[in-house]
Design an enzyme around this catalytic site. Sequence first.
Site, PDB file in Angstrom:
ATOM      1  N   CYS A  72       0.844  -1.194   0.000  1.00 22.59           N
ATOM      2  CA  CYS A  72       0.000   0.000   0.000  1.00 22.59           C
ATOM      3  C   CYS A  72       0.877   1.240   0.000  1.00 22.59           C
ATOM      4  CB  CYS A  72      -0.976   0.020   1.172  1.00 22.59           C
ATOM      5  SG  CYS A  72      -0.257  -0.134   2.797  1.00 22.59           S
ATOM      6  N   GLU A 121      -8.056   7.824   4.811  1.00 21.19           N
ATOM      7  CA  GLU A 121      -7.693   7.630   3.417  1.00 21.19           C
ATOM      8  C   GLU A 121      -8.878   7.342   2.504  1.00 21.19           C
ATOM      9  OE1 GLU A 121      -3.095   6.355   3.917  1.00 21.19           O
ATOM     10  OE2 GLU A 121      -4.500   4.686   3.666  1.00 21.19           O
TER      11      GLU A 121
END
Length: 180
Positions: A72, A121
């Site tokens: 990620c 996020e």
Amino acid sequence: MPAVSRELSFVELVTPDGEAVGSATVESAHQQPGALHRAFSVLLVTADGRTLLQRRAAQKTRFPLRWANSCCGHPAPGEPVAEAAARRLTEELGISGVEFVEAGVYAYRADDPATGRVEHEYDHVLVGRVEADLAVAPDPAEVAELRWVAAERLREEIIAAPDAHAPWLPGVLSVAFDLS
């Protein structure tokens, strides 16, 4: 790129609909109360349905030593998500040449009790199909451990020990595989 310099890199701040509205450093975006920013989560999956998980390195500034998706990160402002994901896949795991399909987006906010940081996020979930014998060369500054796991087994593990996993992992899996 060392973790310290990555903390000074810029991320793209976004609205809840994913529209770009500015930028901030990685470090400042992850300070309380957190700034919503663009991110991506990569899941590498074999033909038989196993997913590569990484246990985040102890020195990670957010959710260290927790099991998470294959890779990620954050695209730089204006950087295409798939391009950033390919770059981070090479940096973290030494893997290149994977083609991604974007499965969807998962927006979340999670406080890290161990570090006091926050994840807030707008997370693009990318899935890459790979061979079971994929050569992986993890960067120990990023990754403590790797393992392949079947989807149903992973679901059971998250239910049994949620704090052993990154808080975004269930949502990412749900977007990618509808594991709810």
